[in-house]
Design an enzyme around this catalytic site. Structure first.
Site, PDB file in Angstrom:
ATOM      1  N   GLU A  53      10.705  55.643   2.122  1.00 36.49           N
ATOM      2  CA  GLU A  53      11.960  55.658   2.878  1.00 36.49           C
ATOM      3  C   GLU A  53      12.514  57.050   3.121  1.00 36.49           C
ATOM      4  O   GLU A  53      12.423  57.932   2.264  1.00 36.49           O
ATOM      5  CB  GLU A  53      13.000  54.822   2.131  1.00 36.49           C
ATOM      6  CG  GLU A  53      14.262  54.534   2.911  1.00 36.49           C
ATOM      7  CD  GLU A  53      14.992  53.354   2.317  1.00 36.49           C
ATOM      8  OE1 GLU A  53      14.792  52.229   2.808  1.00 36.49           O
ATOM      9  OE2 GLU A  53      15.755  53.548   1.346  1.00 36.49           O
ATOM     10  N   LYS A  55      16.067  58.590   3.618  1.00 38.28           N
ATOM     11  CA  LYS A  55      17.475  58.223   3.408  1.00 38.28           C
ATOM     12  C   LYS A  55      18.266  59.452   3.003  1.00 38.28           C
ATOM     13  O   LYS A  55      17.985  60.066   1.985  1.00 38.28           O
ATOM     14  CB  LYS A  55      17.578  57.133   2.332  1.00 38.28           C
ATOM     15  CG  LYS A  55      18.994  56.733   1.989  1.00 38.28           C
ATOM     16  CD  LYS A  55      19.053  55.458   1.149  1.00 38.28           C
ATOM     17  CE  LYS A  55      18.429  55.610  -0.200  1.00 38.28           C
ATOM     18  NZ  LYS A  55      18.621  54.393  -1.039  1.00 38.28           N
ATOM     19  N   LYS A 115      15.925  49.920   8.893  1.00 39.52           N
ATOM     20  CA  LYS A 115      16.716  49.413   7.789  1.00 39.52           C
ATOM     21  C   LYS A 115      18.200  49.557   8.125  1.00 39.52           C
ATOM     22  O   LYS A 115      18.716  50.666   8.227  1.00 39.52           O
ATOM     23  CB  LYS A 115      16.378  50.154   6.492  1.00 39.52           C
ATOM     24  CG  LYS A 115      16.912  49.459   5.250  1.00 39.52           C
ATOM     25  CD  LYS A 115      16.440  50.151   3.991  1.00 39.52           C
ATOM     26  CE  LYS A 115      16.917  49.398   2.756  1.00 39.52           C
ATOM     27  NZ  LYS A 115      16.595  50.128   1.512  1.00 39.52           N
ATOM     28  N   GLU A 164      15.481  40.240   2.748  1.00 38.39           N
ATOM     29  CA  GLU A 164      15.870  40.797   1.456  1.00 38.39           C
ATOM     30  C   GLU A 164      16.795  39.841   0.710  1.00 38.39           C
ATOM     31  O   GLU A 164      17.821  39.410   1.233  1.00 38.39           O
ATOM     32  CB  GLU A 164      16.581  42.129   1.653  1.00 38.39           C
ATOM     33  CG  GLU A 164      17.074  42.749   0.351  1.00 38.39           C
ATOM     34  CD  GLU A 164      17.722  44.090   0.570  1.00 38.39           C
ATOM     35  OE1 GLU A 164      17.024  45.012   1.033  1.00 38.39           O
ATOM     36  OE2 GLU A 164      18.932  44.230   0.282  1.00 38.39           O
ATOM     37  N   ASN A 184      15.539  42.798  -4.075  1.00 43.51           N
ATOM     38  CA  ASN A 184      16.275  44.020  -4.367  1.00 43.51           C
ATOM     39  C   ASN A 184      16.747  44.036  -5.811  1.00 43.51           C
ATOM     40  O   ASN A 184      17.458  43.136  -6.252  1.00 43.51           O
ATOM     41  CB  ASN A 184      17.479  44.136  -3.416  1.00 43.51           C
ATOM     42  CG  ASN A 184      18.021  45.544  -3.326  1.00 43.51           C
ATOM     43  OD1 ASN A 184      17.845  46.341  -4.247  1.00 43.51           O
ATOM     44  ND2 ASN A 184      18.668  45.855  -2.226  1.00 43.51           N
ATOM     45  N   GLU A 214      12.062  46.142  -4.281  1.00 42.33           N
ATOM     46  CA  GLU A 214      12.938  47.140  -3.665  1.00 42.33           C
ATOM     47  C   GLU A 214      13.901  47.734  -4.686  1.00 42.33           C
ATOM     48  O   GLU A 214      14.475  47.014  -5.501  1.00 42.33           O
ATOM     49  CB  GLU A 214      13.771  46.503  -2.546  1.00 42.33           C
ATOM     50  CG  GLU A 214      12.968  45.890  -1.421  1.00 42.33           C
ATOM     51  CD  GLU A 214      13.858  45.287  -0.368  1.00 42.33           C
ATOM     52  OE1 GLU A 214      13.313  44.664   0.555  1.00 42.33           O
ATOM     53  OE2 GLU A 214      15.092  45.421  -0.458  1.00 42.33           O
ATOM     54  N   SER A 215      14.083  49.023  -4.615  1.00 44.96           N
ATOM     55  CA  SER A 215      15.074  49.769  -5.400  1.00 44.96           C
ATOM     56  C   SER A 215      14.729  49.818  -6.894  1.00 44.96           C
ATOM     57  O   SER A 215      14.096  48.919  -7.437  1.00 44.96           O
ATOM     58  CB  SER A 215      16.479  49.167  -5.233  1.00 44.96           C
ATOM     59  OG  SER A 215      16.880  49.178  -3.881  1.00 44.96           O
TER      60      SER A 215
END
Length: 260
Positions: A53, A55, A115, A164, A184, A214-215
């Site tokens: 990603e 960001k 996103k 998600e 997530n 995710e994350s």
């Protein structure tokens, strides 16, 4: 009002302005609207499995890295084996822009995930018009019927869908037309992170679902642990972006995480 509520409220205001400024037909007439998208589903299986990603900032962390260009970072990610590139396009909360995708579209040959917080049909035409291949549907800000309708619309536009979820109550949002399910580890209401959270939810999904963690993946050990547990993909951004050279950080991570 929690962070997600604030983001959605602002997104509605933003959309009202954009719809008045740029018509649906103008989006359809854009350079990229007729291109054939790349498949993230295929790329996840053929490469590292990492959706890397770009960001600049987030509501929970503030500015992460606003000193590097999307093209520089995305190109480095691709060279080192990323399966896809995730680009934040929300401006007010994440410092993103449509231009971030447009800037790199002609220079990389792997899928781009737009996103953002998708709450209106107009945004799917936007995604198509700027060259995205995949869109994110966040269950926390949609209804079950919206997820189904938006998935249908995305597929009509030849875009893939990453749904998600971040709680057990959101498993009902899944339907068999969804291309991938992202779980997530970050609570979208208070932004706390719990890595084991994704494992608990994954075990409640059908076995054949393409699953993305995710994350909260901050080490090679985290990555290998989740991979051993059966995750097909990994959406990672902050771990790389907080370094002054995200592309180099990604390359170093890949060399340790991916073993032949």
């Amino acid at each position: 009002m929690n962070i997600l509520d604030k983001i959605i409220q602002r997104k509605k205001e933003e959309l009202e302005f954009l719809k008045a400024k740029i018509s649906l037909q103008q989006l359809k007439d854009s350079e990229y609207f007729g291109r054939t998208p790349f498949s993230l589903k295929k790329s996840l299986k053929n490469k590292s499995g990492i959706i890397a990603e770009f960001k600049r900032q987030s509501p929970s962390k503030g500015v992460i890295n606003d000193q590097v260009s999307p093209l520089e970072v995305a190109s480095a990610y691709e060279r080192s084996g990323a399966s896809g590139i995730s680009i934040l396009t929300d401006k007010d909360f994440f410092g993103g822009s449509f231009k971030d995708i447009i800037q790199i579209r002609d220079h990389i040959n792997i899928p781009i995930l737009r996103k953002d917080f998708m709450i209106d049909e107009y945004q799917f035409y936007e995604a198509k018009s700027i060259g995205a291949d995949v869109v994110l549907l966040i269950a926390a800000c949609l209804s079950v019927s919206q997820v189904r309708d938006f998935t249908d619309l995305a597929h009509q536009l030849n875009l893939e869908v990453l749904l998600e979820i971040h709680s057990e109550s959101e498993i009902k949002y899944y339907n068999t037309d969804v291309d991938m399910v992202g779980i997530n580890n970050r609570n979208l209401k208070n932004f706390d992170v719990n890595l084991d959270h994704s494992l608990q939810l994954k075990n409640q999904l059908p076995e054949n679902v393409l699953s993305i963690a995710e994350s909260g993946i901050y080490s090679v050990e985290d990555f290998k642990y989740l991979k051993e547990k059966g995750f097909d993909g990994f959406l990672m951004g902050e771990f790389f972006m907080k370094d002054q050279n995200p592309g180099k950080k990604f390359s170093e991570f890949i060399s340790k995480a991916i073993t032949v």
